[in-house]
Scaffold this active site. Sequence first.
Site, PDB file in Angstrom:
ATOM      1  N   TYR A  89     -55.899 -17.960  14.308  1.00 23.76           N
ATOM      2  CA  TYR A  89     -55.048 -18.229  15.464  1.00 23.76           C
ATOM      3  C   TYR A  89     -54.135 -17.069  15.847  1.00 23.76           C
ATOM      4  O   TYR A  89     -53.386 -17.164  16.810  1.00 23.76           O
ATOM      5  CB  TYR A  89     -54.204 -19.481  15.206  1.00 23.76           C
ATOM      6  CG  TYR A  89     -55.052 -20.720  15.068  1.00 23.76           C
ATOM      7  CD1 TYR A  89     -55.580 -21.345  16.194  1.00 23.76           C
ATOM      8  CD2 TYR A  89     -55.351 -21.250  13.821  1.00 23.76           C
ATOM      9  CE1 TYR A  89     -56.380 -22.465  16.087  1.00 23.76           C
ATOM     10  CE2 TYR A  89     -56.146 -22.383  13.698  1.00 23.76           C
ATOM     11  CZ  TYR A  89     -56.656 -22.976  14.825  1.00 23.76           C
ATOM     12  OH  TYR A  89     -57.449 -24.087  14.720  1.00 23.76           O
ATOM     13  N   HIS A 101     -56.641 -23.779  25.065  1.00 26.84           N
ATOM     14  CA  HIS A 101     -56.942 -23.689  23.638  1.00 26.84           C
ATOM     15  C   HIS A 101     -56.992 -22.210  23.264  1.00 26.84           C
ATOM     16  O   HIS A 101     -57.556 -21.395  24.013  1.00 26.84           O
ATOM     17  CB  HIS A 101     -58.286 -24.329  23.290  1.00 26.84           C
ATOM     18  CG  HIS A 101     -58.313 -25.800  23.501  1.00 26.84           C
ATOM     19  ND1 HIS A 101     -57.786 -26.700  22.603  1.00 26.84           N
ATOM     20  CD2 HIS A 101     -58.809 -26.538  24.538  1.00 26.84           C
ATOM     21  CE1 HIS A 101     -57.952 -27.930  23.061  1.00 26.84           C
ATOM     22  NE2 HIS A 101     -58.577 -27.852  24.238  1.00 26.84           N
ATOM     23  N   ASN A 146     -51.871 -27.731  25.316  1.00 24.40           N
ATOM     24  CA  ASN A 146     -52.821 -27.488  24.251  1.00 24.40           C
ATOM     25  C   ASN A 146     -52.803 -28.756  23.410  1.00 24.40           C
ATOM     26  O   ASN A 146     -51.913 -28.950  22.586  1.00 24.40           O
ATOM     27  CB  ASN A 146     -52.439 -26.278  23.394  1.00 24.40           C
ATOM     28  CG  ASN A 146     -53.487 -25.980  22.340  1.00 24.40           C
ATOM     29  OD1 ASN A 146     -54.264 -26.850  21.955  1.00 24.40           O
ATOM     30  ND2 ASN A 146     -53.504 -24.749  21.868  1.00 24.40           N
TER      31      ASN A 146
END
Length: 160
Positions: A30, A110, A83
């Site tokens: 991420y 996302h 999100n």
Amino acid sequence: MNLTATRAPRVLLLQGPNMNYLGKRQPEVYGSTTAAELDVLCHAHAAEKGYELDIFYTNSEGAALDRIYAAVEDKGMDGLVMNPAAWSVGGGASIRYCILSIGKPYVEVHIRNQYAMKNVSTLADLAVGVVQGFGIDSYILGLDAMFRHLSGTAAGRAAV
């Protein structure tokens, strides 16, 4: 709907489960940008484009519903960028009904490409559009898409 002629559009950026842990949670997947750093980027984008942005993080679906309804009722929210994280692949039925009931445009974002993960969002069909797979830039792209949608400047926009 050209809101910029009357007032600045108001957008809620809602961050679903685990998004408050950005920069700490699997940074190899991420990225290393923290939630606080992302907020600074998003607020700067809003200031540059001329819209009001409220950001809310929650791991609780009930708190998300309360914030969305309050944003519409109390703050005159014009659009939702979210999100939904895990809500988009498991559960999320109450979020779905909330989005349907508010009658406001929704853009889903996302960090990762959900299709590459073999996930298909259960909320994406409600969205004006979905931005995914561009890391943290997905947020800026999604917010820009919402601003353009609300200000009537989205080129080639399909009727909603």
